[in-house]
Design an enzyme around this catalytic site. Structure first.
Site, PDB file in Angstrom:
ATOM      1  N   ASP A   1      80.793   9.187  78.200  1.00  0.00           N
ATOM      2  CA  ASP A   1      79.896  10.128  77.519  1.00  0.00           C
ATOM      3  C   ASP A   1      80.151  10.122  76.009  1.00  0.00           C
ATOM      4  OD1 ASP A   1      79.009  10.866  80.016  1.00  0.00           O
ATOM      5  OD2 ASP A   1      80.328  12.631  80.137  1.00  0.00           O
TER       6      ASP A   1
HETATM    7  N1  URA Z   1      83.274  11.431  83.807  1.00  0.00           N
HETATM    8  C1  URA Z   1      82.588  12.192  82.921  1.00  0.00           C
HETATM    9  O1  URA Z   1      82.198  13.301  83.213  1.00  0.00           O
HETATM   10  N2  URA Z   1      82.358  11.667  81.703  1.00  0.00           N
HETATM   11  C2  URA Z   1      82.791  10.434  81.322  1.00  0.00           C
HETATM   12  O2  URA Z   1      82.546  10.034  80.183  1.00  0.00           O
HETATM   13  C3  URA Z   1      83.496   9.668  82.256  1.00  0.00           C
HETATM   14  C4  URA Z   1      83.722  10.185  83.496  1.00  0.00           C
END
Ligand code: URA
Length: 243
Positions: free
Chosen positions: A104
């Site tokens: 993310d």
């Molecule tokens: N899980 C999440 O919620 N975000 C990420 O970036 C990776 C795994």
């Protein structure tokens, strides 16, 4: 295997496809001692000797970089709004690199960047269940009950519960610190798993993916080529162990 001279040049990192075509047409490239001005000329990367402006080029079909993604950049090759993870790879000009999987915008941590599609598939294929470990700060006191719920598989709103995941409590408190190993990679996987037990992820960093571990020496925004040992460990994931 023979390949076009312009492709060969881009794969050595000499420039983009249009840049190397210009170099070839300008007579800067020799193949086995002969100047060639034809970008489409076929070369054998194992036996032919290619020089660019008097410098011998070494062909490498695949490149692998371990990147410490900082928060605030998107895991994509192009984006109109934000910096992308590719913008950090300043020492390489090859145009076919891509990030393996997604983190993310606000997640930090280990991201493999390569042009090896087969390797990317081996790491990401849902059938392979390659483990990924995350460190997180979580709002709320993480408990043994959460550990057990994550082990049994929490409901994150998909057709099936999340696969069993190993939760380790590093520090329990108003803001807890945890390590979580998951073997799947659904959108916002870790954040949704904590939401399912009434808690909120405040900070997330991926610390490992399969055999790769984020080195302490790599600060957010930094990257380095994989070591031979890391590459050998990755290749062992390929069908037939990479042989
Ligand atoms: N899980 C999440 O919620 N975000 C990420 O970036 C990776 C795994």
């Amino acid at each position: 295997m023979a390949l076009r001279l312009d492709k060969y040049l881009t794969e050595t990192g000499a420039g983009t496809r249009s840049e190397v075509k210009k170099m070839i047409r300008a007579g800067q490239v020799t193949v086995n001692g002969e100047t060639t001005r034809k970008p489409e000329q076929k070369v054998d990367e194992k036996t032919d000797v290619v020089f660019l402006s008097g410098k011998r080029l070494i062909y490498r079909a695949a490149e692998y970089y371990l990147f410490h993604k900082p928060a605030g950049c998107v895991t994509a090759t192009e984006d109109n709004l934000h910096r992308t993870v590719m913008d950090y790879l300043t020492d390489t000009v090859r145009g076919d690199l891509f990030p393996v999987g997604r983190l993310d915008l606000d997640t930090e941590g280990l991201l493999l960047i390569t042009n090896d599609g087969e390797m990317a598939h081996a790491l990401l294929s849902p059938a392979r269940h390659v483990p990924k470990t995350y460190f997180a700060n979580v709002r709320g006191c993480v408990t043994e009950e959460d550990v057990n719920r994550f082990l049994s598989g929490v409901d994150i709103g998909e057709n099936a519960p999340a696969r069993p995941a190993e939760l380790t409590i590093v520090k329990a408190g108003e803001i807890s610190e945890i390590l979580l190993t998951v073997t799947e990679g659904k959108f916002h996987q870790v954040k949704r798993m904590f939401r399912a037990v009434g808690k909120e992820v405040l900070y997330l960093r991926r610390v490992s993916m399969g055999p790769l571990t984020l080195p302490d020496t790599l600060a957010p925004g930094e990257y380095r080529a994989l070591t031979e040992e890391e590459l050998a460990a990755l290749r062992a994931l390929l069908p037939g162990g990479g042989h």
